[in-house]
Motif scaffolding. Structure first.
Motif, PDB file in Angstrom:
ATOM      1  N   ASP A  84       0.802  -1.226   0.000  1.00 27.62           N
ATOM      2  CA  ASP A  84       0.000   0.000   0.000  1.00 27.62           C
ATOM      3  C   ASP A  84       0.836   1.278   0.000  1.00 27.62           C
ATOM      4  N   ASP A  85       2.042   1.238   0.553  1.00 27.10           N
ATOM      5  CA  ASP A  85       2.812   2.486   0.669  1.00 27.10           C
ATOM      6  C   ASP A  85       3.829   2.683  -0.444  1.00 27.10           C
ATOM      7  N   ILE A  86       3.858   1.817  -1.431  1.00 24.98           N
ATOM      8  CA  ILE A  86       4.822   2.044  -2.515  1.00 24.98           C
ATOM      9  C   ILE A  86       4.350   3.188  -3.410  1.00 24.98           C
ATOM     10  N   ARG A  87       5.302   3.890  -3.984  1.00 23.82           N
ATOM     11  CA  ARG A  87       5.054   4.947  -4.948  1.00 23.82           C
ATOM     12  C   ARG A  87       6.161   4.907  -5.995  1.00 23.82           C
ATOM     13  N   MET A 141      11.410   3.784  -7.145  1.00 20.88           N
ATOM     14  CA  MET A 141      10.361   3.206  -6.320  1.00 20.88           C
ATOM     15  C   MET A 141      10.595   3.623  -4.871  1.00 20.88           C
ATOM     16  N   HIS A 142       9.561   4.145  -4.214  1.00 17.93           N
ATOM     17  CA  HIS A 142       9.629   4.614  -2.835  1.00 17.93           C
ATOM     18  C   HIS A 142       8.783   3.687  -1.962  1.00 17.93           C
ATOM     19  N   TRP A 143       9.225   3.468  -0.734  1.00 16.03           N
ATOM     20  CA  TRP A 143       8.456   2.708   0.236  1.00 16.03           C
ATOM     21  C   TRP A 143       8.900   3.107   1.641  1.00 16.03           C
ATOM     22  N   GLY A 144       8.167   2.627   2.633  1.00 14.78           N
ATOM     23  CA  GLY A 144       8.540   2.910   4.006  1.00 14.78           C
ATOM     24  C   GLY A 144       7.824   4.115   4.590  1.00 14.78           C
TER      25      GLY A 144
END
Length: 481
Positions: A84-87, A141-144
């Motif tokens: 859910d938090d990936i961008r 890719m972003h996460w966290g």
């Protein structure tokens, strides 16, 4: 192109990302996401090697498939359940030479939360531009970020404005048969498929896919009659792995008939495997239907995947049949197909010819990633084929690079055992790079895991190689023992 070579470039890129915002239902500042990595889209000689057909050399708004597995990504534990938090962001030129980070629409086709954070996922990311014969381009890719809401948006990736009439990833399944809307249409048409497949799903080309029994299984997708009739061009494509080369087997079929059972004119299209290893792309226009046959065989043995795409130029005339992204010699019934394909009331059928109530020409085998869209270039078709091949075969996607949002730049890595005590670093963890003391030899691999260089005495500082020209698409390994 921002490279991987020096700390200076990494710091600059960090500043760009820190001030970038986007709107997935509101502003998002990607500096507040704790982690990121580069995902290279390699179309040059070190990757898919797709040369441009013209001087522009780009494909616009192309949905890139990103597969994440424990073998190429090691930080699933830091990502929320279901991803859910990936961008995703891309790097675009801005005003007066500035470089901007821009949000990219994406769609999670499947995310499996495995035990011990051993997840797998298939994600489609709409890149604004994919350069051809270019190994330097990448997205982030972003996460966290624990409070980030889900932002997967299939209709933004596969929109009608982007030329898609219908897109079925076919990852879904349901108990029994007869359930409506099981197989989701990712496009804005929302022509979800009715489940008439009895058996369990099989391993598809991309995730899971239905296995058709050759006698009664099919998927029925209503809702395309209006969208198809408004476009004078067409492409129908799918991945197929069929088991019987002695029968006609429909892949995607949409035809209408009158009360006497005769095919209506200007009313449909079909993609079909024909017995004796032929492929048929059928069209109706103006005065009668047209069969466009592949003029060479593709044997079906139940073990081999083929990417099949038929294209039609509509009112300007022209067509092609492409097998594994190669345009093949074809036969057709004169005159050549020409004219708009009109709307019809019958649903698209996947796995059979559905123009009669009983159906016919049932497929036996596995069909995956069925698409109906406007006509695409040969470059686009090659990108689809190279990008969608299995991880062990495709050379287009490489995951790795620097943690561009860290205060101290470092290689993001995870350890995977290799031969002779060697260890390869994979995007997703940072502890190995930080613990390395800079002594000893460093082995260098490209982003596909192939060892390309061994550099004695190269130093590693804060996870960045200082004394080695890394080139494009390189990840670092810990010292070999």
């Amino acid at each position: 192109m921002l490279g991987l070579k020096t700390n200076r470039w990494i710091v600059v890129l960090s500043l760009i990302v820190a001030v970038a915002t986007s709107a997935f239902g509101g502003e998002e500042d990607y500096f507040t996401w704790s982690d990121s990595t580069r995902i290279y889209v390699m179309t040059g000689p070190n990757g898919a090697a797709i040369a441009p057909d013209n001087a522009y050399g780009t494909a616009k708004n192309f949905p890139v498939l990103i597969r994440l597995t424990p073998d190429n990504f090691g930080d699933f534990g830091a990502i929320k359940e279901g991803g859910d938090d990936i961008r995703f962001t891309g790097i675009e030129p801005g005003f007066l030479g500035q470089v901007n980070a821009v949000p990219l629409s994406y769609a999670i086709s499947r995310w499996v939360d495995g035990p011990n954070d051993q997840d797998t996922a298939e994600i489609w990311v709409k890149m604004n531009r994919v350069g051809l014969y270019d190994d330097n381009q990448y997205i982030l890719m972003h996460w966290g970020k624990a409070d980030a809401p889900a932002a997967s948006d299939p209709q933004a990736v596969f929109s009608k404005e982007n030329g898609f009439h219908g897109v079925w990833h076919l990852d879904e399944s349901a108990d029994g048969t007869g359930s409506d809307g099981v197989y989701k249409d990712a496009s804005s048409a929302q022509a979800h498929g009715k489940d008439m497949v009895e058996g369990e799903p099989a391993e598809g080309m991309i995730g899971l896919a239905p296995r058709f029994n050759g006698s009664s299984d099919y998927i029925e997708c209503p809702g395309l009659s209006d969208s198809i009739g408004q476009d004078s061009t067409l492409m129908v494509s799918a991945w197929i792995k069929l088991e019987d080369n002695g029968t006609h087997q429909s892949i995607a079929w949409k035809y209408d008939r009158d009360d006497d059972g005769q095919q209506l004119l200007n009313s449909g299209f079909g993609l079909q495997y024909r017995k004796n290893d032929a492929v048929l792309f059928r069209l109706t226009h103006e005065t009668k239907y047209k069969n466009v046959f592949l003029d060479e065989g593709i044997p079906m043995d139940g073990n081999t995947w083929y990417y099949v795409a038929g294209t039609y130029l509509g009112t300007t005339g022209g067509y092609s049949l492409n097998i594994n992204a190669e345009s093949k010699k074809t036969n057709f019934i004169n005159p050549k197909p020409k004219g708009e394909i009109g709307p019809n009331s019958i649903p698209l059928n996947i796995g059979r010819d559905g123009t009669s109530a009983a159906g016919s020409d049932y497929a036996k085998g596995v069909i995956d990633e069925v698409r109906v869209e406007k006509i695409r270039t040969g470059e686009w078709i090659k990108l689809c084929y190279e990008n969608q091949k299995p991880l062990g075969e495709q050379m287009m996607i490489g995951i790795g690079g620097q943690d561009v949002q860290s205060a101290q730049p470092r290689t993001r890595a995870a350890m995977v055992s290799g031969s002779a005590g060697a260890h390869k670093l994979i995007a997703g963890r940072r502890d190995l790079a930080r613990s390395y003391d800079g002594k000893g030899d460093i082995a260098v691999y490209d982003l596909h895991g192939r060892k390309v260089l061994r550099a004695p005495g190269s130093s590693l500082s804060n996870g960045v190689i200082e004394d080695l020209n890394m080139g494009t698409g390189i990840v670092i390994t810990r010292p070999e023992k």
